[in-house]
Enzyme design. Structure first.
Site, PDB file in Angstrom:
ATOM      1  N   SER A  39       0.726  -1.428   0.036  1.00 57.00           N
ATOM      2  CA  SER A  39      -0.026   0.094  -0.093  1.00 57.00           C
ATOM      3  C   SER A  39       0.687   1.321  -0.087  1.00 57.00           C
ATOM      4  O   SER A  39       0.270   2.543  -0.101  1.00 57.00           O
ATOM      5  CB  SER A  39      -0.897   0.004   1.116  1.00 57.00           C
ATOM      6  OG  SER A  39      -2.126  -0.604   0.933  1.00 57.00           O
ATOM      7  N   LYS A  42       0.274   3.560  -2.907  1.00 53.70           N
ATOM      8  CA  LYS A  42      -0.877   4.217  -3.220  1.00 53.70           C
ATOM      9  C   LYS A  42      -0.410   5.929  -2.945  1.00 53.70           C
ATOM     10  O   LYS A  42      -1.243   6.710  -3.532  1.00 53.70           O
ATOM     11  CB  LYS A  42      -1.936   4.161  -1.985  1.00 53.70           C
ATOM     12  CG  LYS A  42      -2.561   2.531  -2.264  1.00 53.70           C
ATOM     13  CD  LYS A  42      -3.103   2.080  -0.943  1.00 53.70           C
ATOM     14  CE  LYS A  42      -4.052   0.903  -1.156  1.00 53.70           C
ATOM     15  NZ  LYS A  42      -4.404   0.209  -0.009  1.00 53.70           N
ATOM     16  N   TYR A  59      -4.277  -2.446 -10.492  1.00 55.72           N
ATOM     17  CA  TYR A  59      -4.206  -2.001  -8.913  1.00 55.72           C
ATOM     18  C   TYR A  59      -3.117  -3.140  -8.286  1.00 55.72           C
ATOM     19  O   TYR A  59      -2.324  -2.945  -7.582  1.00 55.72           O
ATOM     20  CB  TYR A  59      -5.531  -2.154  -8.361  1.00 55.72           C
ATOM     21  CG  TYR A  59      -5.415  -2.080  -6.920  1.00 55.72           C
ATOM     22  CD1 TYR A  59      -5.101  -0.898  -6.022  1.00 55.72           C
ATOM     23  CD2 TYR A  59      -5.552  -3.191  -6.169  1.00 55.72           C
ATOM     24  CE1 TYR A  59      -5.197  -0.963  -4.585  1.00 55.72           C
ATOM     25  CE2 TYR A  59      -5.624  -3.274  -4.863  1.00 55.72           C
ATOM     26  CZ  TYR A  59      -5.288  -2.162  -4.120  1.00 55.72           C
ATOM     27  OH  TYR A  59      -5.275  -2.134  -2.611  1.00 55.72           O
TER      28      TYR A  59
END
Length: 305
Positions: free
Chosen positions: A64, A67, A189
């Site tokens: 993450s 991100k 993603y």
């Protein structure tokens, strides 16, 4: 002048002497294979001074932390229009929660929970000719090297078990907040999360957020200072899932964690720092990493507060 090499060694020894509860992120099968006792740290000041300890050169899955990079690219591409699609509020719920999407009609609470990052990837999928290639190029430009790569095993492992993310993407699509096919967006993603980087590489790339939008190697302006200010603000309030308040309280820096065990944080105008320890606490953040950063900012007395 502080002896930062000794300080980082002391921090390494301190966190390794404590038995931290938790476990590696076993819900992604490839991550379950990582040695839970690994620990690395890299500190990089804006003047170029760098200090390291432990497994600082070993690459790991950034998960993450990606991100922050995808959000930066989206802001580069469409500016403040990003905020028409995602909000900027802390979630207070787990990073893969579906609950708030129902009440908020498909608008994710912030870009650092999974639903928000999926929307950001949808924006990039629409804006970029070759999203995977251009995402990797963005990181190469920040790092000043083309050595960083996708980890195909992590990508396939994450995609094979990404049921909640699949549900989330289709749910957002039902509210018309995805423009592209959910399967295509999710494929991108999962790739963004599967980049492998070391603590040194992450701290170097996050100089962008310590140096008010400038790339560390040659001072190229990637984002303007106001855009960086907003990204740093979201990292402070939303960068650690539903433990963001705890991180701000204990460490006092904007930052972002990943379930690969990495944490990167910045003191704007001063330094960037990256730590890696795969064993996660119940909130999905590196237990040793949080402890190490708390020790660091407490000792040097340089946080944003």
């Amino acid at each position: 002048m502080k002896d930062y090499n000794r300080l980082l060694d002391d921090i390494l020894n301190t966190v390794n002497s404590v038995k931290h509860p938790g476990s590696v992120a076993s819900y992604i099968p490839e991550l379950a294979k990582i040695d839970p006792d690994k620990f690395g740290i890299s500190l990089q000041f804006v003047n170029g001074e760098t200090y390291n300890a432990g497994d600082y050169n070993e690459r790991f899955s950034i998960q993450s932390i990606s991100k922050v990079f995808t959000l930066s690219m989206a802001i580069q591409s469409i500016g403040d229009k990003v905020w028409d699609r995602v909000d900027v509020e802390p979630s207070g719920d787990p990073f893969n929660s579906l609950v708030q999407l129902e009440h908020e009609e498909g608008i994710p609470r912030n870009p650092f929970i999974n639903s928000g990052a999926i929307v950001i990837c949808d924006i990039l999928f629409s804006e970029l000719e070759n999203p995977k290639e251009e995402y990797l190029k963005f990181i190469h430009e920040l790092n000043g090297s083309d050595k960083i790569k996708y980890n195909e095993l992590i990508y396939k492992s994450e995609k094979s078990k990404g049921y909640r993310n699949i549900a989330m993407a289709n749910f957002i699509k039902s509210f018309k907040n995805l423009d592209n096919d959910p399967e295509d967006v999710l494929d991108f993603y999962f790739y963004t999360c599967s980049i492998d980087m070391s603590c040194v590489e992450l701290a170097w790339c996050f100089q962008l957020f310590a140096q008010h939008g400038k790339q560390a190697a040659d001072g190229t302006l990637f984002l303007d200072p106001n855009q960086i200010k907003r990204i740093n603000a979201i990292m402070l309030t939303c960068g650690f899932y539903d433990e963001s308040g705890e991180f701000a309280f204990r460490v006092g820096l904007p930052g972002k964690s990943g379930v690969g065990g990495g944490i990167v944080a910045v003191h704007p105008g001063e330094y960037s720092i990256a730590v890696w320890s795969p064993k996660l606490n119940e909130k999905g953040n590196s237990a040793k990493g949080m402890h190490a950063l708390e020790l660091f900012t407490t000792h040097i007395e340089k946080s944003i507060f």
